[in-house]
Structure formats: structure tokens, C-alpha cells
Write an enzyme that holds these catalytic residues in place. Structure first.
Site, PDB file in Angstrom:
ATOM      1  CD  GLN A  52      -1.821  -5.684   6.856  1.00 23.64           C
ATOM      2  OE1 GLN A  52      -2.250  -4.881   6.033  1.00 23.64           O
ATOM      3  NE2 GLN A  52      -2.458  -6.792   7.164  1.00 23.64           N
ATOM      4  CB  ILE A  75       2.170   5.288  12.298  1.00 24.76           C
ATOM      5  CG1 ILE A  75       3.294   6.041  11.598  1.00 24.76           C
ATOM      6  CG2 ILE A  75       2.608   3.914  12.769  1.00 24.76           C
ATOM      7  CD1 ILE A  75       4.436   6.436  12.539  1.00 24.76           C
ATOM      8  CG  PHE A  76       2.525   8.849   8.137  1.00 25.86           C
ATOM      9  CD1 PHE A  76       3.165   9.606   9.103  1.00 25.86           C
ATOM     10  CD2 PHE A  76       3.302   8.150   7.237  1.00 25.86           C
ATOM     11  CE1 PHE A  76       4.552   9.673   9.165  1.00 25.86           C
ATOM     12  CE2 PHE A  76       4.698   8.212   7.285  1.00 25.86           C
ATOM     13  CZ  PHE A  76       5.324   8.970   8.250  1.00 25.86           C
ATOM     14  CB  SER A 111     -11.137   1.553  10.722  1.00 29.22           C
ATOM     15  OG  SER A 111     -12.138   1.196   9.804  1.00 29.22           O
ATOM     16  CD  GLU A 112      -5.014   1.529   8.897  1.00 33.30           C
ATOM     17  OE1 GLU A 112      -5.952   2.207   8.438  1.00 33.30           O
ATOM     18  OE2 GLU A 112      -4.540   0.554   8.301  1.00 33.30           O
ATOM     19  CG  HIS A 135       3.940  -0.070   1.088  1.00 36.11           C
ATOM     20  ND1 HIS A 135       3.185   0.767   0.295  1.00 36.11           N
ATOM     21  CD2 HIS A 135       3.052  -0.921   1.656  1.00 36.11           C
ATOM     22  CE1 HIS A 135       1.918   0.416   0.380  1.00 36.11           C
ATOM     23  NE2 HIS A 135       1.795  -0.599   1.194  1.00 36.11           N
ATOM     24  CD  GLU A 172      -5.542  -2.685   8.622  1.00 34.40           C
ATOM     25  OE1 GLU A 172      -4.746  -2.901   7.702  1.00 34.40           O
ATOM     26  OE2 GLU A 172      -5.873  -1.537   8.984  1.00 34.40           O
TER      27      GLU A 172
END
Ligand SMILES: Cc1ncc(C[n+]2csc(CCOP(=O)(O)OP(=O)(O)O)c2C)c(N)n1
Ligand SMILES: [Mg+2]
Lengths: 323, 340
Positions: free
Chosen positions: A81, A86-87, A58-59, A129, A30
Site C-alpha cells: 500500500q 516493503i521493509f 501481515s506483509e 511514507h 490490503e
């Protein structure tokens, strides 16, 4: 004088050199195009929008996209990012990419790199974060590296891209703007080789990523009182340099694992059990772990700090071991 | 937006080949169930029986360079794309000669050399991999396409919906094939989704249409048009193929087989059987001689028998090979197993 670069510039140079060296290298993520100062600066201008691909938010889809590209002759890099993202893509990382090579019976290799930016607590970024979620990936069998210097950031980025398996590279938030010596030519830092960052002979402190410099600071502080600390940086957490770990523990006989992930089933737990299994007779004292508390990283400064593995706790542990 | 041109049907010989393949798909599954019952296949098997026209019709529009991604109900897709029944049975029986050397089983059979990225145990998860393959084709200037297969149930998986959008914005040569068999295990699709599936796809900007999935010719025509458009750079499409699974969601040894779907509904779909339909058309149109069908059926049964024999005679993996294939590049202590 040797050239100095920031950690982020070192990653950027590794990406530029990898794209130039191999036309099958592509990158998805992204906001990776049209950026001036980040790790992807200038990539799209140099290599085009077909290889440096800005993705929608849209990971799962772009992580799976990379898996498919890797099965089709590509050598993709997926940028997350923020580390906790990753989750969002966990099925594609764990159920798909990590498991596919074995389930395919070795029909194809899966050369994917996951570049996980801004890992760790950066100060006031709160629960979603601030994670350092490498134990999750290691548990799933994904090779995992955490460069602690700009030089290793470049060398491990190149090594990860060249590796014929999925590799996750965690770039700690606290290191991105730090400077260090970085050779100009392309080079790969080998996986599975730990490094003694500071030699000592009474206590080994295992530390990686952002904690390496903190461990060195503590080592310097206690040196004034005649305590000799060796700081051992695994560099690559999976594969782990178990021989190097055993060597430093055999030398010092005392171990503190200083790790910025959660305590339960975390990296420190794994290192401790390995040392207990393999080096029991070298140990002169019980192993100590200084880790994150098993809580969601709280927002407000005093409680955030209290949840993290800090210098004071490391120093206290080191002194207690020799008291 | 339906495809603008309807491709012609191929010659009689090719269509007879479709009959042969559909028959092979069905007999493969029927025999697989027997192998489950006899204890040769450990685990579960999802039968494709009833839906053969979709895989065979869609794959008839593809070459071995094109890529497919498949589902938990994957045997049909793999056979339709040219998979070898012997290596498939060997995989189902957990043998070293299987496609995945016994490391995958029913839900993961793959043949990368035939562009088969593998069945997949996670609903909807294969689709984005098809997109990555499609992008590499585009990047290298190759005219190949990718076809993700998935069920109606997958239409509520986020990664699939993300993939629709991604294929559209990247103008990828992808044909999404939705196998709407009306159910996700026990749940009718109408209870979990509002509106027509192909209309949802159209809203993403995909060229989308619904097709009779019990008619191999109709599936072929729609797929061939979509594939031709994708090869020519015309972007992605979506085909909703409506069919029915004749059997239960899956079978496992010793698990009772009760089908709660309405008997009339089951009978109605069986009355529209795709294999019988094509056989009837070939006969009516004089495209195959008398006796051709029986001959093909015998050949198929012989092939299946040979394939099962091959699988049964193959050896199981050596326990010492448990760590194999986890990584392309291993290191001391990786993968970890024991003290080291
Ligand atoms: C993401 C996910 N959720 C749940 C399951 C369990 N499951 C396996 S098949 C299935 C139903 C799938 O229905 P559909 O997509 O319509 O395919 P069909 O079985 O009808 O061919 C479910 C819920 C799964 N494998 N993956
Ligand atoms: Mg269904």
C-alpha cells in the site's frame, strides 16, 4: 483522438486484462477489494475473492504466501500500500523470493509481481511514507521498473506479470492522477529498454518515474538559452539498458543523473560508475548526480523540499556543465 | 479442539516402512557428520537425530502432491517426504547432481516435484509459502494439503504467528507441525515463551493438540486426522510434537562439541527413542519376522553407502556457471558480473 487514461486507471486496465487472460493470476494486498477508484477497482467483482484476496496487515506472511503460490503454479501480484512497507516484508522479499530461484538450482520459476504504490515523497508525508526504496530491491537482485507515463504503467504492469521472475513495479505518488495516451488492447512494454523522452545533443539527463517530466521542464527552460538537453528514461532500472545509456552519453558527452533515491549506494551512484567505467573517453566533463540528500525525509515543507532532487538544482547543474 | 476421530494404523508392511525410513534418517545424519569431519561437507549441518518420528509420522499421512516447508534442520523432512539420499548427499557435497545443483546446500535442499519447498535458513520463514501452495490447491479444487514444519523457537517469529491467523481466516488446508525439542540452540523454550505452545496456536482458532513426538504411531494418528479434516475442507490445524535432539544444535568441522544440557535430561529422552520404540512394538505385536530388523538395517546402510559414493563421484559446478539460475529470463548485463 487517442484515448487518455490516468496512470492509476492504466494500472487498473492492465490488472483487469491480465486477470482475464490468465486464470493463474491472483492478487494479495490490503484493502484491494470493494474499492471504487484505485488501481484494483472492480477486480474482485470481476474475478472473485479467491483471486483478489484482501489480506490482514501481515506483509511478511502475504509476501511469503505469494512466493508459495508462485511455486505452485500461480502468478501472484503483491500490492504494498505504501512503498516503505516493503521493509516490513524484507526477509520474505530478499532472503526468500529473490534468493530462491538460484538456491533451488532452477527447479522452478518465481513469477511474482510486487506493485509498490505511492512511491516517493508526496508532500508532508514524513519519514515513513516518503521513501523511494528501489535501490534496496535492485541490490538484492529483484527486477525493478518505474513507469513514468500511463502508457508504460499499463505495459510494464502486464510485462511484470508475464515475466517468470520477481519484478517490482514502483508507481510514483506524483504520477498516479496524471493522464496520458493509453492503447486499449493488452501489450507488454519490454524490460531493459530505455527511452529518449526528449532529444538533445549537449547534455544527457538520466531521469525516471516522477522526475522525467521535471527533467523535461528543465530541458525546455534551458533550451531558451541554447542549451540542448537529452532526457533519457531507463524505464527499467534492473535490467538496465546499458547500451542505450552508453549511446546517449556518447552522443552528448555530458551526464547528469537526476534520481529520487538516496545518494549513497543509490541508483545514481550505479549509473555514474557504469558510465565512468564504460564511457570515460566519451565524457567531456565530470558526471554530476542530483539526488535526495542522505537524510530521513523531514516533514515540514521547506526542509522536505530541500532534501529532494528538485528542478532548480538540476537546472543549476546543467548550466554549470556548460559554463 | 482435538480431532474427533482417531485413524487406524496402517498395515504391518507400512509400519515396517516407517521403521526403515526412521533408520534411514538417522544413518543419513550420522554419516553426514562423518562427511563434515572428513572435510567432504563444507559448512554446517543440523542433525535431525532424535526427532525422526515427527517427520516420518507426519509425512506418512501425505502424498507426493502435498507440500511441505522445512527448516534449517531439514534433512529428516526431505527424506521422510521421499527425498533421494543420493541427490541429497550430492547437494551437501556441493555437486552438480545435487537437488539444487550445488546452489543450496544443507539448509536449502528442495525437491519441487515431491512437493518439498525446501529447507530454509531463516527460522519460521517457510510457513507462509505453505499457505500460498494451500491456496492454489483450493483454487484449483485439488484435495492436497500443505505442512509447514518449524521448531519451538519459531513460535516467537512474527511471520509464523501471522501465518497462523492467515490460515485460519482463509480456512486453508494446512497442518502446522511444531517440533518442540525444548531448545532454540542453547535457550530452553520455557525461558522465552509462557504457556503451552499448542494453546497459543489454539487461541488463533487452529485445531491444536500436543503429541508425543517420540512415538511415530501417535504422530501419524494425529497427522492423519488433521490431514483428513483439511482435505475435507475442515481447515487448518496445529500439532505440537514433543521430542528431543540427541546431538548438538549443529556441527561444523573443527568446532568443539560440548553439550551443556543436563546429562539426566539427555539420558531420559534417549531412553524413549522412537526407533527402538517402534521396533519393540513391531516385535511385541509379531508384525515382523525375526531377522527383519537386521536385514533392513543392512539395506539402509547399503543405500547410504551407495548414495555417498554417488555424491563423491559427481562433479562440482563449473565456475563459468556462477550466474546460472538467478533468473528465469536474463538480459544483456543481467545478472551483472564484470564490465558488461
Ligand atoms: C529468524 C532467524 N533468527 C535466528 C536464526 C539463527 N538460528 C538458527 S537455528 C536457531 C534456533 C532455532 O530453534 P528452533 O526453532 O527451536 O529449531 P531447532 O534448532 O531446535 O530445531 C537460531 C536462533 C535464524 N536462522 N533465523
Ligand atoms: Mg527447538
Amino acid at each position: 483522438m487517442a484515448r487518455e487514461l490516468t496512470y492509476i486507471a492504466a494500472l487498473n486496465e492492465a490488472l483487469h486484462q491480465s486477470f482475464a487472460a490468465d486464470p493463474s493470476v491472483i492478487m494479495v494486498g490490503e484493502n484491494i477489494r470493494g474499492v471504487k477508484r484505485s488501481e484494483t477497482a472492480g477486480l474482485d467483482g470481476a474475478f472473485g475473492a479467491d483471486r483478489v484476496i484482501d489480506m490482514p496487515i501481515s506483509e511478511p506472511a502475504f509476501t511469503g504466501f505469494a512466493t508459495g503460490a508462485a511455486l505452485s503454479g500461480g502468478r501472484p501480484i503483491v500490492e504494498f500500500q505504501v512503498s516503505s512497507l516493503i521493509f516490513v516484508a524484507f526477509d520474505q522479499l530478499v532472503n526468500q523470493a529473490a534468493k530462491l530461484p538460484l538456491m533451488l538450482g532452477g527447479q522452478r520459476h518465481l513469477p511474482v509481481t510486487y506493485l509498490i504504490m505511492g512511491a516517493g515523497a508526496g508532500g508532508g508525508r514524513a519519514g515513513q511514507h516518503s521513501d523511494n526504496p528501489y535501490p534496496f530491491l535492485m541490490h538484492a537482485g529483484i527486477k525493478t521498473v518505474i513507469p513514468s507515463t500511463p502508457k508504460d504503467a499499463k505495459g510494464l504492469m502486464i510485462a511484470a506479470i508475464r515475466e517468470d521472475d520477481p519484478v517490482a513495479l514502483f508507481a510514483p505518488a506524483g504520477l498516479l492522477r496524471r493522464e496520458g495516451e493509453v492503447p486499449e488492447e493488452p501489450y507488454a512494454t519490454p524490460l531493459g529498454e530505455g527511452v529518449v523522452r526528449r532529444a538533445g545533443d549537449q547534455i544527457t539527463v538520466v531521469a525516471s518515474g516522477n522526475l522525467v517530466r521535471k527533467a523535461i521542464e528543465v530541458a525546455e527552460t534551458v533550451a531558451a538559452d541554447g542549451i540542448s538537453v537529452e532526457v533519457w528514461d531507463p524505464v527499467s532500472l534492473l535490467p538496465l539498458d546499458k547500451a542505450g545509456l552508453a549511446e546517449t552519453v556518447a552522443k552528448t558527452g555530458r551526464l547528469v543523473v537526476f534520481d529520487d533515491s538516496n545518494r549513497t549506494c543509490g541508483f545514481a551512484a550505479e549509473v555514474s560508475s557504469l558510465v565512468a567505467e564504460r564511457c570515460f573517453h566519451d565524457l567531456k566533463a565530470p558526471i554530476k548526480r542530483i539526488t535526495r540528500a542522505d537524510v530521513t525525509t523531514p516533514f515540514s515543507n521547506p526542509i522536505e523540499y530541500a532534501s529532494l532532487p528538485g528542478r532548480e538544482r538540476l537546472e543549476a547543474a546543467v548550466r554549470a556543465l556548460l559554463a | 479442539m482435538p480431532p474427533s476421530t482417531t485413524p487406524d494404523l496402517p498395515d504391518a508392511e507400512t509400519q515396517i516402512g516407517w521403521y526403515q525410513r526412521m533408520r534411514l534418517l538417522r544413518r543419513f545424519e550420522q554419516n553426514a557428520v562423518e562427511l563434515v569431519d572428513e572435510g567432504d561437507i563444507i559448512g554446517i549441518v543440523h542433525e535431525y537425530v532424535g526427532e525422526e518420528a515427527i517427520a516420518v509420522g507426519a509425512c506418512a499421512a501425505l502424498t507426493e502432491h502435498d507440500v511441505i516447508t522445512s527448516t534449517h534442520r531439514g534433512h529428516g523432512h526431505i527424506l521422510a517426504k521421499g527425498g533421494d539420499p543420493a541427490r541429497m548427499y550430492a547437494e551437501l557435497l556441493g555437486r552438480e547432481t545435487g537437488y539444487n545443483k550445488g546452489r543450496g546446500g544443507s539448509m536449502h535442499i528442495a525437491d519441487l516435484d515431491l512437493g518439498i519447498f525446501g529447507a530454509n535458513g531463516i527460522v519460521g520463514a517457510g510457513a507462509p509459502m505453505g499457505l500460498g501452495a494451500a491456496h492454489m490447491f483450493k483454487l484449483r479444487g485439488e484435495p492436497h494439503v500443505a505442512v509447514p514444519f518449524f521448531g519451538d523457537g519459531a513460535m516467537n517469529q512474527g511471520v509464523l504467528l501471522e501465518s497462523f491467523n492467515l490460515a485460519v481466516i482463509m480456512e486453508l488446508p494446512v497442518i502446522f507441525v511444531c517440533e518442540n525439542n525444548g531448545y532454540a540452540i542453547t535457550t530452553p523454550i520455557g525461558e522465552m515463551t509462557r504457556g503451552e505452545l499448542f494453546e497459543r496456536a489454539a487461541a488463533f482458532g487452529l485445531a491444536a493438540e500436543a503429541v508425543d513426538g517420540m512415538d511415530v504411531r501417535a504422530v501419524y494418528r494425529a497427522a492423519a486426522a488433521a490431514v483428513a479434516r483439511a482435505r475435507a475442507g475442515g481447515g487448518p490445524s496445529f500439532l505440537e510434537c514433543r521430542a528431543y535432539r540427541y546431538s548438538l544444535h549443529n556441527v561444523a568441522k573443527g568446532v568443539p562439541r560440548e553439550d551443556d544440557r543436563p546429562a539426566a535430561e539427555q539420558a531420559d529422552w534417549r531412553g524413549r527413542d522412537a526407533i527402538e520404540r517402534l521396533a519393540g512394538e513391531l516385535t511385541e505385536e509379531g508384525l515382523w519376522p525375526d531377522g527383519a530388523r537386521a536385514e533392513i538395517d543392512d539395506e539402509v546402510d547399503a543405500e547410504i553407502e551407495g548414495a555417498i559414493g554417488f555424491a563423491r563421484n559427481s562433479r562440482r559446478p563449473d565456475p563459468d556457471s556462477v550466474l546460472d539460475h538467478m533468473y528465469a529470463v536474463t538480459y544483456p548485463g543481467l545478472p551483472a558480473a564484470g564490465w558488461e
